[in-house]
Motif scaffolding. Structure first.
Motif, mmCIF file in Angstrom:
data_model
loop_
_atom_site.group_PDB
_atom_site.id
_atom_site.type_symbol
_atom_site.label_atom_id
_atom_site.label_comp_id
_atom_site.label_asym_id
_atom_site.label_seq_id
_atom_site.Cartn_x
_atom_site.Cartn_y
_atom_site.Cartn_z
ATOM 1 N N PRO A 46 0.786 -1.144 -0.007
ATOM 2 C CA PRO A 46 -0.057 0.014 -0.077
ATOM 3 C C PRO A 46 0.857 1.299 -0.053
ATOM 4 N N ILE A 47 2.010 1.224 0.604
ATOM 5 C CA ILE A 47 2.600 2.438 0.915
ATOM 6 C C ILE A 47 3.446 2.738 -0.618
ATOM 7 N N SER A 48 4.144 1.640 -1.168
ATOM 8 C CA SER A 48 4.495 1.946 -2.650
ATOM 9 C C SER A 48 3.488 2.380 -3.463
ATOM 10 N N SER A 49 2.291 1.625 -3.426
ATOM 11 C CA SER A 49 1.368 1.932 -4.472
ATOM 12 C C SER A 49 0.680 3.517 -4.244
ATOM 13 N N ARG A 50 0.932 4.007 -3.112
ATOM 14 C CA ARG A 50 0.466 5.337 -2.834
ATOM 15 C C ARG A 50 1.489 6.185 -3.604
ATOM 16 N N ARG A 51 2.793 5.990 -3.335
ATOM 17 C CA ARG A 51 4.017 6.803 -3.743
ATOM 18 C C ARG A 51 3.770 6.955 -5.289
ATOM 19 N N LEU A 52 3.457 5.738 -5.854
ATOM 20 C CA LEU A 52 3.313 5.857 -7.210
ATOM 21 C C LEU A 52 2.051 6.547 -7.873
ATOM 22 N N ASP A 53 0.981 6.620 -7.110
ATOM 23 C CA ASP A 53 -0.290 7.213 -7.248
ATOM 24 C C ASP A 53 0.474 8.682 -7.246
ATOM 25 N N GLU A 54 1.169 9.172 -6.237
ATOM 26 C CA GLU A 54 1.479 10.743 -6.197
ATOM 27 C C GLU A 54 2.458 11.120 -7.420
ATOM 28 N N LEU A 55 3.249 10.200 -7.809
ATOM 29 C CA LEU A 55 3.951 10.180 -8.984
ATOM 30 C C LEU A 55 3.432 10.653 -10.115
ATOM 31 N N ILE A 56 2.348 9.755 -10.485
ATOM 32 C CA ILE A 56 1.505 10.009 -11.370
ATOM 33 C C ILE A 56 0.918 11.155 -11.654
ATOM 34 N N LEU A 57 0.387 11.585 -10.520
ATOM 35 C CA LEU A 57 -0.248 13.023 -10.460
ATOM 36 C C LEU A 57 0.786 14.109 -10.899
ATOM 37 N N GLU A 58 2.143 13.953 -10.120
ATOM 38 C CA GLU A 58 3.034 14.866 -10.087
ATOM 39 C C GLU A 58 3.669 14.760 -11.628
ATOM 40 N N LEU A 59 3.433 13.813 -12.533
ATOM 41 C CA LEU A 59 3.821 13.850 -13.868
ATOM 42 C C LEU A 59 2.887 14.478 -14.694
ATOM 43 N N ARG A 60 1.619 14.205 -14.384
ATOM 44 C CA ARG A 60 0.589 14.747 -15.302
ATOM 45 C C ARG A 60 0.698 16.257 -14.846
ATOM 46 N N ASP A 61 1.062 17.003 -14.038
ATOM 47 C CA ASP A 61 1.050 18.246 -13.486
ATOM 48 C C ASP A 61 2.307 18.945 -14.470
ATOM 49 N N SER A 62 3.750 18.008 -14.432
ATOM 50 C CA SER A 62 4.759 18.611 -14.871
ATOM 51 C C SER A 62 4.995 18.509 -16.198
ATOM 52 N N LEU A 63 4.450 17.317 -16.638
ATOM 53 C CA LEU A 63 4.458 17.106 -18.189
ATOM 54 C C LEU A 63 3.363 17.558 -19.223
ATOM 55 N N GLY A 64 2.589 17.902 -18.412
ATOM 56 C CA GLY A 64 0.943 18.530 -19.051
ATOM 57 C C GLY A 64 0.566 17.211 -19.894
ATOM 58 N N ALA A 65 0.851 16.027 -19.558
ATOM 59 C CA ALA A 65 0.424 14.838 -20.300
ATOM 60 C C ALA A 65 -1.025 14.524 -19.912
ATOM 61 N N THR A 66 -1.425 13.716 -20.738
ATOM 62 C CA THR A 66 -3.028 12.874 -20.678
ATOM 63 C C THR A 66 -2.419 11.761 -20.226
ATOM 64 N N ILE A 67 -3.162 10.996 -19.152
ATOM 65 C CA ILE A 67 -2.790 9.631 -18.629
ATOM 66 C C ILE A 67 -3.999 8.653 -18.826
ATOM 67 N N VAL A 68 -3.591 7.392 -19.293
ATOM 68 C CA VAL A 68 -4.736 6.544 -19.350
ATOM 69 C C VAL A 68 -4.270 5.272 -18.494
ATOM 70 N N VAL A 69 -5.196 4.813 -17.637
ATOM 71 C CA VAL A 69 -4.762 3.878 -16.517
ATOM 72 C C VAL A 69 -5.523 2.604 -16.435
ATOM 73 N N VAL A 70 -5.146 1.176 -16.666
ATOM 74 C CA VAL A 70 -6.070 0.208 -16.327
ATOM 75 C C VAL A 70 -5.880 -0.234 -14.901
#
Length: 251
Positions: A176-200
């Motif tokens: 759960p901790i690693s999963s939460r960190r990965l979620d936070e990283l996905i949010l950061e990358l969306r904001d920093s890269l301006g990318a659209t993100i699709v997740v299964v």
């Protein structure tokens, strides 16, 4: 509120294996800057849909358009140009075990750019730093944890500064901790890269942490039943299956 710009448009898509129809009549829009979740129960076709969105498997019917440009009805040249704007991370990371993390990140740079070796290594170091792996350039995948392997795969996916990032079950196998960190990283990358993100994913914690749009695939009816923000669908979806999926585990 600013008008949302369509980035990916799925149009009347049918997925099939021979005569067996897995999903039919899928139509939905992913807007620029969305974190869009493909969700549903096991066996409903989430990963197959992702493969069709990234160009690995052709649909039986329908099309997918990127900013109005058809993918499956276009020439191979246009398809390759569109794929050049994708970054993809697969469920198991798919890192090359015989290569260091830096060498893994450098692979797409060597394939698609004219950068020299020193420049590619600088870019690889930067991308690894962006995912919290500064100083791990010379480590091999077997020498780092599962969560770090996921981040290294993400560094490779963003090597070419993609417009769209695709994730297949990014939290699979993580605590759960690693999963939460990965979620936070996905949010950061969306904001920093301006990318659209699709997740299964089927992980509720991730869905409610990162998503602002989604589609629900129903294995029983073999089609989508709803699309929208899962935080809203959790209580307001007219489909009881969607509400049950998003509220499972609660008393």
């Amino acid at each position: 509120m600013a008008e949302r710009t369509p980035h990916i448009t799925v149009q009347d898509l049918t997925m099939a294996y021979g005569n067996f129809v897995l999903m039919r009549e899928l139509s939905y829009t992913v807007y620029r800057g969305d974190i869009f979740i493909i969700m549903g129960g096991s066996g409903c076709g989430k990963s197959t849909l992702l493969k069709q969105m990234i160009g690995l498997r052709a649909p039986a019917k329908g099309d997918i358009a990127y900013e109005g440009v058809s993918f499956w009805k276009s020439t191979e040249e246009v398809q390759n140009r569109l794929k050049r704007s994708f970054g993809v991370t697969f469920q198991q990371g798919a890192l090359w075990s015989s290569l260091t993390l830096a060498e893994n990140v450098m692979l797409p740079l060597g394939e698609y750019t004219d950068l020299g070796a020193a420049e590619m290594r600088d870019v690889a170091s930067l991308k690894l730093a962006l995912v919290g792996l500064a100083g791990f350039e010379e480590f091999y995948p077997s020498e780092i944890s599962g969560g770090m392997q996921k981040r290294a795969a993400l560094a490779r996916a963003i090597a070419l500064d993609p417009d769209i990032l695709f994730f297949d079950e990014p939290s699979a196998g993580l605590d759960p901790i690693s999963s939460r960190r990965l979620d936070e990283l996905i949010l950061e990358l969306r904001d920093s890269l301006g990318a659209t993100i699709v997740v299964v994913t089927h992980e509720l914690a991730s869905i409610f942490t990162i998503a602002n749009n989604s589609v629900f695939l129903d294995a029983e009816t073999r089609t989508m039943t709803t699309t929208g923000d899962p935080k809203v669908l959790r209580t307001e979806s007219p489909d009881p299956k969607v509400r049950a999926f998003l509220n499972r585990g609660e008393a």
